[in-house]
Design a protein around this motif. Structure first.
Motif, short mmCIF file in Angstrom:
data_model
loop_
_atom_site.label_atom_id
_atom_site.label_comp_id
_atom_site.label_asym_id
_atom_site.label_seq_id
_atom_site.Cartn_x
_atom_site.Cartn_y
_atom_site.Cartn_z
N UNK A 15 0.86 -1.18 0.00
CA UNK A 15 0.00 0.00 0.00
C UNK A 15 0.90 1.23 0.00
N UNK A 16 0.79 2.06 -1.05
CA UNK A 16 1.64 3.24 -1.18
C UNK A 16 1.19 4.33 -0.21
N UNK A 17 2.15 4.97 0.42
CA UNK A 17 1.87 6.09 1.32
C UNK A 17 2.58 7.32 0.79
N UNK A 18 2.28 8.47 1.41
CA UNK A 18 2.88 9.72 0.93
C UNK A 18 4.39 9.73 1.06
N UNK A 19 4.90 9.18 2.11
CA UNK A 19 6.34 9.21 2.33
C UNK A 19 6.76 10.49 3.02
N UNK A 20 8.06 10.68 3.20
CA UNK A 20 8.55 11.86 3.93
C UNK A 20 8.08 13.17 3.30
N UNK A 21 7.61 14.07 4.15
CA UNK A 21 7.13 15.38 3.72
C UNK A 21 7.96 16.43 4.43
N UNK A 22 8.55 17.34 3.67
CA UNK A 22 9.37 18.40 4.27
C UNK A 22 8.47 19.36 5.03
N UNK A 23 8.86 19.65 6.25
CA UNK A 23 8.09 20.56 7.08
C UNK A 23 8.74 21.93 7.14
N UNK A 24 8.12 22.80 7.94
CA UNK A 24 8.64 24.13 8.12
C UNK A 24 8.16 25.08 7.04
N UNK A 25 8.51 26.35 7.21
CA UNK A 25 8.10 27.38 6.26
C UNK A 25 9.05 27.42 5.07
N UNK A 26 8.55 27.75 3.89
CA UNK A 26 9.42 27.84 2.72
C UNK A 26 10.37 29.02 2.83
N UNK A 27 11.52 28.89 2.21
CA UNK A 27 12.52 29.96 2.22
C UNK A 27 12.48 30.70 0.89
N UNK A 28 12.76 31.98 0.97
CA UNK A 28 12.73 32.83 -0.22
C UNK A 28 14.06 32.73 -0.96
N UNK A 29 14.00 32.36 -2.23
CA UNK A 29 15.21 32.27 -3.03
C UNK A 29 14.85 32.40 -4.51
N UNK A 30 15.80 32.91 -5.26
CA UNK A 30 15.61 33.04 -6.71
C UNK A 30 16.16 31.79 -7.37
N UNK A 31 15.31 31.04 -8.08
CA UNK A 31 15.80 29.80 -8.72
C UNK A 31 16.76 30.10 -9.86
N UNK A 32 17.88 29.38 -9.88
CA UNK A 32 18.87 29.52 -10.93
C UNK A 32 18.69 28.37 -11.91
N UNK A 33 18.24 28.69 -13.12
CA UNK A 33 17.92 27.68 -14.11
C UNK A 33 18.79 27.93 -15.34
N UNK A 34 19.50 26.89 -15.78
CA UNK A 34 20.32 27.05 -16.98
C UNK A 34 19.45 27.02 -18.23
N UNK A 35 20.06 27.36 -19.37
CA UNK A 35 19.30 27.53 -20.61
C UNK A 35 18.64 26.22 -21.06
#
Length: 352
Positions: A15-35
């Motif tokens: 039976x599949x479960x959700x698995x580990x879920x990250x807790x806490x508040x999200x942090x503000x950051x600008x994502x760096x994405x290559x071309x």
């Protein structure tokens, strides 16, 4: 479900479960994405845009109609854009106006923005304190909740009403539903958009065209489809084209006028074009209109345009239609154009 997942070891039993879920508040950051990653993300991002706008707009309309309220879709899209920009800067889920979540909220009694504050507070509590137990929640429970809510949203009676009033729209709805069930939500939305646009283009390609004739009892104008030999009055035709003029339907405009003029039992001296439905004229259509006007002038047919909107008049001036027709033969009211045509006809028949 979480208790069973934790106490009975459901994952060990398949039976599949959700698995580990990250807790806490999200942090503000600008994502760096290559071309290369950006190019790979573009199709997915475009799909998300279409899905978000389509689902959110449909959900807003449906529940606004149910509660007798109005909806500002532009404001909703602006809010969704701001929320997704914030999601992109914090690495959180894409924000969408979900039909199933909205249905769950309405069933729970949510009728104001206060419900959004309650949802945000509960989400905050889960992120801070309950991500540990949440990892044992079986996925099938989440699926069953969404399934039960979605089944309750299927409006069979509404489909029957659509089938009774508009079989074409009912067929579109059924094809969309079948695509969503068999292929996926994203593909179903794209199919619905494509079929809706095709249906709209089909109507614009072959719009209704009419000849207006005065009722003998009341004098009010009545409409009948264009046919050979039809006239408004002896020597006068009032023609209505019920769509914008563009390259795909301008030949119908020319063919209708040629049919009305060439098959008239009494020679047509005056033609009034009701432009109430014409708000835009493209380059190809303008060329056809100018050619029609030149041909009519060669046959001594006086042409008048009535109910010309400012947008249509601007297009006529830009495409030089007014140079061929003449500004004096363009009127913002239809009855004034008809009166001018009758006066021109009386003058024409009085000449020796």
């Amino acid at each position: 479900g979480m208790a069973l997942g934790w106490g009975c070891g459901l994952p060990a039993h398949g039976v599949a479960v959700l698995g580990p879920v990250h807790g806490g508040l999200p942090s503000l950051r600008v994502p760096l994405v290559d071309w290369n990653t950006l190019l790979a993300l573009l199709p997915i991002s475009a799909s998300c845009v279409f899905v978000i706008i389509a689902q959110s707009a449909a959900t807003s309309r449906a529940y606004a109609y149910r509660f007798g309220e109005t909806v500002d879709e532009n404001r909703d899209i602006l809010g969704l854009s701001a929320a997704n920009a914030a999601a992109g800067l914090t690495g959180t889920f894409t924000v969408n106006g979900s039909p199933t979540q909205t249905a769950m909220a309405v069933r729970a009694g949510a009728t104001s923005q206060r419900a959004q504050l309650v949802f945000a507070g509960i989400t905050l509590c889960v992120l801070l304190f309950l991500t540990g137990p949440l990892q044992y929640l079986p996925r099938c429970i989440l699926a069953s909740v969404v399934f039960c809510v979605a089944v309750g949203m299927v409006d069979v009676a509404g489909l029957v009403r659509i089938r009774r009033e508009s079989p074409g729209e009912c067929a579109l709805a059924l094809v969309t539903a079948a695509t969503v069930v068999s292929v996926g939500v994203e593909q179903g939305i794209f199919i619905a958009i494509a079929l809706s646009l095709f249906r709209h283009v089909h109507h614009s390609y072959k719009p209704h065209t009419l000849v207006l004739r005065p009722d003998a009892a009341t004098g009010a104008m009545e409409a009948e489809p264009v046919a050979a030999g039809v006239q408004t009055e002896p020597g006068l035709v009032i023609y209505r084209f019920c769509a914008d003029l563009f390259y795909a339907n301008c030949t119908l405009f020319a063919d209708d006028i040629a049919l009305l003029v060439s098959t008239a039992r009494q020679p047509v001296r005056c033609l009034v074009v009701d432009c109430s439905a014409i708000t835009d004229i493209d380059y190809s259509a303008a060329a056809v209109v100018r050619d029609v006007l030149v041909r009519l002038q060669a046959r001594q047919v006086h042409v008048f345009f009535g109910r010309v909107a400012p947008y249509a008049l601007a297009d006529m001036e830009r495409h030089r239609i007014t140079l061929v027709l003449g500004h004096e033969n363009i009127y913002p009211q239809l009855h004034v154009a008809i009166a001018a045509a009758r006066a021109a006809y009386a003058q024409a028949v009085s000449r020796p």
